[in-house]
Design a protein around this motif. Structure first.
Motif, PDB file in Angstrom:
ATOM      1  N   PRO A  25       0.824  -1.223   0.000  1.00  0.00           N
ATOM      2  CA  PRO A  25       0.000   0.000   0.000  1.00  0.00           C
ATOM      3  C   PRO A  25       0.850   1.262   0.000  1.00  0.00           C
ATOM      4  O   PRO A  25       1.838   1.363   0.734  1.00  0.00           O
ATOM      5  CB  PRO A  25      -0.817  -0.136   1.293  1.00  0.00           C
ATOM      6  CG  PRO A  25      -0.954  -1.617   1.476  1.00  0.00           C
ATOM      7  CD  PRO A  25       0.378  -2.184   1.025  1.00  0.00           C
ATOM      8  N   GLY A  26       0.459   2.206  -0.858  1.00  0.00           N
ATOM      9  CA  GLY A  26       1.185   3.461  -0.982  1.00  0.00           C
ATOM     10  C   GLY A  26       2.162   3.490  -2.140  1.00  0.00           C
ATOM     11  O   GLY A  26       2.671   4.560  -2.501  1.00  0.00           O
ATOM     12  N   GLU A  46      -5.427  -3.071  -3.907  1.00  0.00           N
ATOM     13  CA  GLU A  46      -4.262  -3.451  -3.109  1.00  0.00           C
ATOM     14  C   GLU A  46      -3.607  -2.249  -2.427  1.00  0.00           C
ATOM     15  O   GLU A  46      -2.608  -2.401  -1.714  1.00  0.00           O
ATOM     16  CB  GLU A  46      -3.231  -4.157  -3.997  1.00  0.00           C
ATOM     17  CG  GLU A  46      -3.703  -5.489  -4.565  1.00  0.00           C
ATOM     18  CD  GLU A  46      -3.921  -6.529  -3.492  1.00  0.00           C
ATOM     19  OE1 GLU A  46      -3.065  -6.653  -2.582  1.00  0.00           O
ATOM     20  OE2 GLU A  46      -4.955  -7.223  -3.546  1.00  0.00           O
ATOM     21  N   GLY A  47      -4.135  -1.043  -2.687  1.00  0.00           N
ATOM     22  CA  GLY A  47      -3.616   0.143  -2.021  1.00  0.00           C
ATOM     23  C   GLY A  47      -2.618   0.950  -2.824  1.00  0.00           C
ATOM     24  O   GLY A  47      -1.961   1.843  -2.275  1.00  0.00           O
ATOM     25  N   ALA A  48      -2.493   0.668  -4.121  1.00  0.00           N
ATOM     26  CA  ALA A  48      -1.525   1.382  -4.951  1.00  0.00           C
ATOM     27  C   ALA A  48      -2.087   2.700  -5.482  1.00  0.00           C
ATOM     28  O   ALA A  48      -3.303   2.853  -5.640  1.00  0.00           O
ATOM     29  CB  ALA A  48      -1.102   0.513  -6.133  1.00  0.00           C
ATOM     30  N   LYS A  73      -6.405   8.582  -6.554  1.00  0.00           N
ATOM     31  CA  LYS A  73      -5.393   7.537  -6.607  1.00  0.00           C
ATOM     32  C   LYS A  73      -5.205   6.956  -8.011  1.00  0.00           C
ATOM     33  O   LYS A  73      -4.305   6.135  -8.223  1.00  0.00           O
ATOM     34  CB  LYS A  73      -5.747   6.414  -5.630  1.00  0.00           C
ATOM     35  CG  LYS A  73      -5.658   6.853  -4.180  1.00  0.00           C
ATOM     36  CD  LYS A  73      -5.902   5.695  -3.232  1.00  0.00           C
ATOM     37  CE  LYS A  73      -5.734   6.133  -1.783  1.00  0.00           C
ATOM     38  NZ  LYS A  73      -5.946   5.003  -0.836  1.00  0.00           N
TER      39      LYS A  73
END
Length: 315
Positions: A25-26, A46-48, A73
């Motif tokens: 993530p991130g 997945e937090g991307a 995002k």
């Protein structure tokens, strides 16, 4: 997979691609072939942070709702994936994913002219500009048409097909081209594979410069990935897969040292830009049964080292 992901278009080898990307993530990831947004959506889950590319303006337009839902995002770029390194020059990229070839969305739209399953204009342009399939087939000489069909369709009877195409000109519809090829090759109802398949593939690859785009895209991914960054590429026929396999072999230092029967040559090779590639992955039987397009798919992936990118000549 989350409920939101399940509602979206599910691309081939989705779970395997996400496993290869090992997203934290991130991180910032690139989906070089956005299409219907299946891979991008899974990356977001997945937090991307995701930058997605597509040369097809229809694909970009269809993704606007996904951009809104992603709350900053997801960024869409109407550009070829070979241009991603220049566009994202200021970004630190942790992963690049490429799903090569025509998308299911494009195949399903008769007006795009990619498929002979539905009659439509003989177009085949992913970016909707430049030379169309009809332009090429109606203006190129017989030898060039035969060469394209042989090289990109791996069709041994390309000369016979090219001769038939020239004799039938002008052509303007997908159904016309399919009929010409079938007549030239003696197609019979009930044959396992339509003989027009290879010719349509070849012309589409030529019109969109797909193999050259793939080579440029792999080089762009090598240039932009951080050390430890992951590259995942899904291909659908042998010409594409060979390019990816050879690229990863060469860039990971797996290139053959030559024959043991010849004198040893002290070649100075550049430091590998990728670690040894993971074993090629192909769809399980269940996925192949659900999606016929999956039968020819291959996933190849590798992790970036900290060596500087190649200069383009393997040096």
């Amino acid at each position: 997979m989350t409920p939101a992901a399940a509602a979206r278009h599910v691309p081939v080898l989705l779970d395997e691609v996400i496993d290869a990307l090992a997203i934290i993530p991130g991180e910032t990831h690139v989906d070089g072939t956005f299409g219907a947004g299946g891979y991008s959506g899974a990356m977001l889950d997945e937090g991307a942070m995701v930058h997605a590319f597509d040369q097809d303006i229809d694909a970009i337009a269809s993704g606007h709702k996904m951009v809104e839902d992603a709350n900053g995002k997801l960024t869409l770029h109407h550009a070829r994936y070979s241009e991603m390194a220049e566009i994202l020059v200021e970004e630190d990229i942790d992963g690049v994913t490429l799903d090569i070839g025509v998308s299911s969305m494009q195949l399903d739209q008769a007006e795009r002219g990619f498929s002979f399953q539905k009659d439509g204009p003989l177009d085949m342009r992913m970016a909707r500009d430049g030379e169309s399939a009809a332009d090429f087939l109606n203006e190129a000489d017989e030898e060039m048409i035969a060469d394209v069909i042989y090289r990109y369709g791996e069709e041994r009877r390309s000369r016979r097909i090219a001769k038939a195409i020239v004799e039938a000109r002008p052509l303007s519809r997908t159904s016309e081209l399919a009929l010409v090829v079938r007549k030239a090759l003696g197609f019979r109802a009930g044959d396992k594979k339509d003989p027009a398949t290879r010719t349509f593939q070849a012309i589409r690859i030529h019109i969109n410069r797909e193999l050259g785009e793939l080579e440029d895209g792999l080089a762009a991914a090598e240039k932009m990935l951080q050390p430890g960054g992951r590259l995942a590429v899904v291909t659908f026929h042998s010409l594409e897969d060979r390019i990816v396999k050879n690229f990863l072999r060469d860039r990971s230092g797996q290139k053959s040292a030559g024959s043991r029967h010849l004198p040893q040559v002290n070649e100075i090779r550049p430091a590998p830009t990728f670690h040894k590639p993971a074993k090629a992955v192909r769809p399980a039987g269940a996925e192949q049964a659900l999606n016929p397009r999956a039968r020819s798919a291959t996933l190849r992936s590798a992790v970036r080292t900290n060596a500087p990118a190649s200069d383009g000549d393997g040096q």
